[in-house]
Design an enzyme around this catalytic site. Structure first.
Site, PDB file in Angstrom:
ATOM      1  N   ALA A  70       0.872  -1.168   0.000  1.00  0.00           N
ATOM      2  CA  ALA A  70       0.000   0.000   0.000  1.00  0.00           C
ATOM      3  C   ALA A  70       0.913   1.222   0.000  1.00  0.00           C
ATOM      4  O   ALA A  70       2.107   1.115   0.285  1.00  0.00           O
ATOM      5  CB  ALA A  70      -0.873  -0.025   1.248  1.00  0.00           C
ATOM      6  N   GLY A 115       0.665  -5.037   0.713  1.00  0.00           N
ATOM      7  CA  GLY A 115      -0.473  -5.021  -0.211  1.00  0.00           C
ATOM      8  C   GLY A 115      -0.139  -5.606  -1.572  1.00  0.00           C
ATOM      9  O   GLY A 115      -1.033  -6.113  -2.272  1.00  0.00           O
ATOM     10  N   GLU A 118      -0.590  -9.211  -1.175  1.00  0.00           N
ATOM     11  CA  GLU A 118      -2.039  -9.448  -1.044  1.00  0.00           C
ATOM     12  C   GLU A 118      -2.709  -9.396  -2.423  1.00  0.00           C
ATOM     13  O   GLU A 118      -3.622 -10.177  -2.719  1.00  0.00           O
ATOM     14  CB  GLU A 118      -2.634  -8.416  -0.081  1.00  0.00           C
ATOM     15  CG  GLU A 118      -2.142  -8.659   1.355  1.00  0.00           C
ATOM     16  CD  GLU A 118      -2.466  -7.531   2.319  1.00  0.00           C
ATOM     17  OE1 GLU A 118      -2.165  -6.362   1.999  1.00  0.00           O
ATOM     18  OE2 GLU A 118      -3.036  -7.807   3.384  1.00  0.00           O
ATOM     19  N   GLU A 138       4.386  -5.584   7.106  1.00  0.00           N
ATOM     20  CA  GLU A 138       3.599  -4.586   7.857  1.00  0.00           C
ATOM     21  C   GLU A 138       4.046  -4.449   9.299  1.00  0.00           C
ATOM     22  O   GLU A 138       4.070  -3.352   9.852  1.00  0.00           O
ATOM     23  CB  GLU A 138       2.097  -4.962   7.816  1.00  0.00           C
ATOM     24  CG  GLU A 138       1.419  -4.680   6.494  1.00  0.00           C
ATOM     25  CD  GLU A 138       1.492  -5.844   5.508  1.00  0.00           C
ATOM     26  OE1 GLU A 138       2.329  -6.758   5.699  1.00  0.00           O
ATOM     27  OE2 GLU A 138       0.710  -5.825   4.545  1.00  0.00           O
TER      28      GLU A 138
HETATM   29  N1  CO8 Z   1       4.649   3.235  -0.510  1.00  0.00           N
HETATM   30  C1  CO8 Z   1       5.088   4.441  -0.962  1.00  0.00           C
HETATM   31  N2  CO8 Z   1       6.291   4.635  -1.534  1.00  0.00           N
HETATM   32  C2  CO8 Z   1       7.115   3.586  -1.625  1.00  0.00           C
HETATM   33  C3  CO8 Z   1       6.738   2.300  -1.178  1.00  0.00           C
HETATM   34  C4  CO8 Z   1       5.440   2.153  -0.610  1.00  0.00           C
HETATM   35  N3  CO8 Z   1       4.968   0.958  -0.183  1.00  0.00           N
HETATM   36  N4  CO8 Z   1       7.754   1.458  -1.399  1.00  0.00           N
HETATM   37  C5  CO8 Z   1       8.727   2.178  -1.976  1.00  0.00           C
HETATM   38  N5  CO8 Z   1       8.348   3.459  -2.113  1.00  0.00           N
HETATM   39  C6  CO8 Z   1       9.120   4.577  -2.686  1.00  0.00           C
HETATM   40  C7  CO8 Z   1      10.222   5.023  -1.747  1.00  0.00           C
HETATM   41  O1  CO8 Z   1       9.712   5.896  -0.765  1.00  0.00           O
HETATM   42  C8  CO8 Z   1      11.166   5.689  -2.720  1.00  0.00           C
HETATM   43  O2  CO8 Z   1      10.680   6.969  -3.019  1.00  0.00           O
HETATM   44  P1  CO8 Z   1      11.734   8.222  -3.155  1.00  0.00           P
HETATM   45  O3  CO8 Z   1      12.607   7.811  -4.310  1.00  0.00           O
HETATM   46  O4  CO8 Z   1      10.823   9.361  -3.462  1.00  0.00           O
HETATM   47  O5  CO8 Z   1      12.457   8.298  -1.866  1.00  0.00           O
HETATM   48  C9  CO8 Z   1      11.022   4.833  -3.985  1.00  0.00           C
HETATM   49  O6  CO8 Z   1       9.791   4.137  -3.858  1.00  0.00           O
HETATM   50  C10 CO8 Z   1      12.140   3.817  -4.126  1.00  0.00           C
HETATM   51  O7  CO8 Z   1      12.198   3.080  -2.919  1.00  0.00           O
HETATM   52  P2  CO8 Z   1      13.569   2.842  -2.110  1.00  0.00           P
HETATM   53  O8  CO8 Z   1      14.494   3.980  -2.309  1.00  0.00           O
HETATM   54  O9  CO8 Z   1      13.196   2.479  -0.701  1.00  0.00           O
HETATM   55  O10 CO8 Z   1      14.103   1.573  -2.897  1.00  0.00           O
HETATM   56  P3  CO8 Z   1      15.068   0.430  -2.360  1.00  0.00           P
HETATM   57  O11 CO8 Z   1      15.458  -0.346  -3.570  1.00  0.00           O
HETATM   58  O12 CO8 Z   1      16.142   0.957  -1.481  1.00  0.00           O
HETATM   59  O13 CO8 Z   1      14.128  -0.500  -1.420  1.00  0.00           O
HETATM   60  C11 CO8 Z   1      12.105  -1.665  -0.861  1.00  0.00           C
HETATM   61  C12 CO8 Z   1      13.065  -1.176  -1.992  1.00  0.00           C
HETATM   62  C13 CO8 Z   1      12.801  -2.713  -0.013  1.00  0.00           C
HETATM   63  C14 CO8 Z   1      10.892  -2.292  -1.542  1.00  0.00           C
HETATM   64  C15 CO8 Z   1      11.702  -0.459   0.018  1.00  0.00           C
HETATM   65  O14 CO8 Z   1      11.236   0.592  -0.834  1.00  0.00           O
HETATM   66  C16 CO8 Z   1      10.612  -0.764   1.000  1.00  0.00           C
HETATM   67  O15 CO8 Z   1      10.879  -1.364   2.040  1.00  0.00           O
HETATM   68  N6  CO8 Z   1       9.362  -0.348   0.685  1.00  0.00           N
HETATM   69  C17 CO8 Z   1       8.238  -0.524   1.574  1.00  0.00           C
HETATM   70  C18 CO8 Z   1       7.773  -1.970   1.581  1.00  0.00           C
HETATM   71  C19 CO8 Z   1       6.657  -2.147   2.575  1.00  0.00           C
HETATM   72  O16 CO8 Z   1       6.833  -1.995   3.761  1.00  0.00           O
HETATM   73  N7  CO8 Z   1       5.455  -2.503   2.072  1.00  0.00           N
HETATM   74  C20 CO8 Z   1       4.290  -2.688   2.895  1.00  0.00           C
HETATM   75  C21 CO8 Z   1       3.525  -1.411   2.996  1.00  0.00           C
HETATM   76  S1  CO8 Z   1       2.192  -1.511   4.152  1.00  0.00           S
HETATM   77  C22 CO8 Z   1       0.997  -2.353   3.325  1.00  0.00           C
HETATM   78  O17 CO8 Z   1       1.156  -2.761   2.208  1.00  0.00           O
HETATM   79  C23 CO8 Z   1      -0.256  -2.575   4.083  1.00  0.00           C
HETATM   80  C24 CO8 Z   1      -1.372  -3.053   3.153  1.00  0.00           C
HETATM   81  C25 CO8 Z   1      -2.725  -2.917   3.829  1.00  0.00           C
HETATM   82  C26 CO8 Z   1      -3.062  -1.473   4.099  1.00  0.00           C
HETATM   83  C27 CO8 Z   1      -4.457  -1.376   4.609  1.00  0.00           C
HETATM   84  C28 CO8 Z   1      -4.910   0.071   4.644  1.00  0.00           C
HETATM   85  C29 CO8 Z   1      -4.799   0.683   5.973  1.00  0.00           C
END
Ligand code: CO8
Length: 264
Positions: A70, A115, A118, A138
């Site tokens: 998400a 997400g 999911e 999460e």
């Molecule tokens: N949301 C928003 N932006 C994101 C997300 C995300 N999930 N993942 C990555 N990005 C963005 C980063 O912020 C970054 O943006 P910027 O360049 O502007 O700083 C860009 O994408 C590139 O990301 P990274 O620089 O972090 O790239 P890396 O190669 O270093 O790392 C990863 C890649 C490991 C995938 C890392 O980006 C990461 O850990 N992302 C988050 C993963 C995560 O935690 N996902 C779960 C999110 S929570 C969720 O999904 C809950 C679902 C249910 C919600 C229910 C509603 C309430």
């Protein structure tokens, strides 16, 4: 179909390819993206000329990503009830995929986290690149899955394995995901598109009625006691028995020719 901001829609050989396209956020599922996904799959369900779909992540120009979860930036601005609505929206969008009545293949090309995983689990069949990264991180954000992960993951891999993934927040690769039954096939990254397309095209060519009823029997039967599921199967057999396609399928076999199914 070119009216999407966060999705790419491509049609080929009776197969719809839907690619999540938010390159700046590694294809994270914003609420706008989820609304578009829901709309896309409602349209797909009505298109008789499209028999199967593939969901994947568009090229991000960075690391390959199916969907990195998400949208964390959007969630960070939300309060309790808005988060509940976001969760319900995600579940509704993914449900539109699960219940579209045609096979949907997830082609997991990179990060399928939170997400994103999911989303993959709402698809009917999952193919993953060996280099893909899958997980429910999460817990590392102090939240819980909200688009169906606590329900679909244990159903797919069993409670213990699911709880280890959910409670640790660890990521696994495509090969490990295949070993635990989270994905159905693991392939080399450069073969993923071709393998997903040939599978989807083959499924798209089958009887539309039988396809729909098999999905119905499996998905609606899954959570019922066996006796109820078997009764459902017989009822659906009665439905298929009343179609023109059953006559065509059986006659074609006896006449040693290929059947031409009409979907009625
Ligand atoms: N949301 C928003 N932006 C994101 C997300 C995300 N999930 N993942 C990555 N990005 C963005 C980063 O912020 C970054 O943006 P910027 O360049 O502007 O700083 C860009 O994408 C590139 O990301 P990274 O620089 O972090 O790239 P890396 O190669 O270093 O790392 C990863 C890649 C490991 C995938 C890392 O980006 C990461 O850990 N992302 C988050 C993963 C995560 O935690 N996902 C779960 C999110 S929570 C969720 O999904 C809950 C679902 C249910 C919600 C229910 C509603 C309430």
């Amino acid at each position: 179909m070119s009216s999407f901001e966060n999705l790419l829609w491509e049609e080929k050989d009776g197969v719809l390819w839907v690619s999540i396209h938010r390159p700046r956020a590694l294809n994270a599922l914003s609420s706008a993206t989820l609304k578009e996904l829901e709309g896309a799959f409602r349209s797909f369900a009505e298109r008789e000329d499209l028999g199967a779909a593939v969901v994947t992540g568009a090229d991000t120009g960075k690391k390959p990503s199916f969907a990195a979860g998400a949208d964390i930036a959007e969630m960070a601005e939300m309060t309790g009830l808005a988060l509940r609505a976001y969760s319900r929206l995600g579940q509704r969008a993914l449900d539109a995929i699960a219940t579209c009545g045609k096979p949907v293949v997830a082609a997991i090309n990179g990060f399928a986290l939170g997400g994103g995983l999911e989303l993959a689990m709402a698809c009917h069949i999952r193919l993953a690149a060996d280099s893909a990264r899958l997980g429910q991180p999460e817990i590392n954000l102090g939240i819980i899955p909200g688009f169906g992960g606590t329900q679909r993951l244990p159903r797919l891999v069993g409670q213990g394995v699911a709880l280890e993934l959910l409670l640790s927040g660890d990521n696994i690769d495509g090969t490990q995901a295949h070993r635990i039954g989270l994905v159905d096939r693991v392939v080399a990254a450069d073969e993923l598109v071709e393998k997903a397309h040939s599978l989807a095209a083959r499924l798209a060519s089958k009887s539309p009625v039988a396809r729909r009823l098999i999905l119905d029997a499996v998905l609606r039967g899954e959570d019922r006691p066996l006796a109820d599921g078997l009764a459902l199967e017989s009822d659906l057999f009665g439905v298929v028995g009343a179609t023109e396609d059953v006559r065509e399928g059986l006659s074609a076999f006896l006449e040693k020719r290929k059947p031409t199914f009409k979907g009625r």
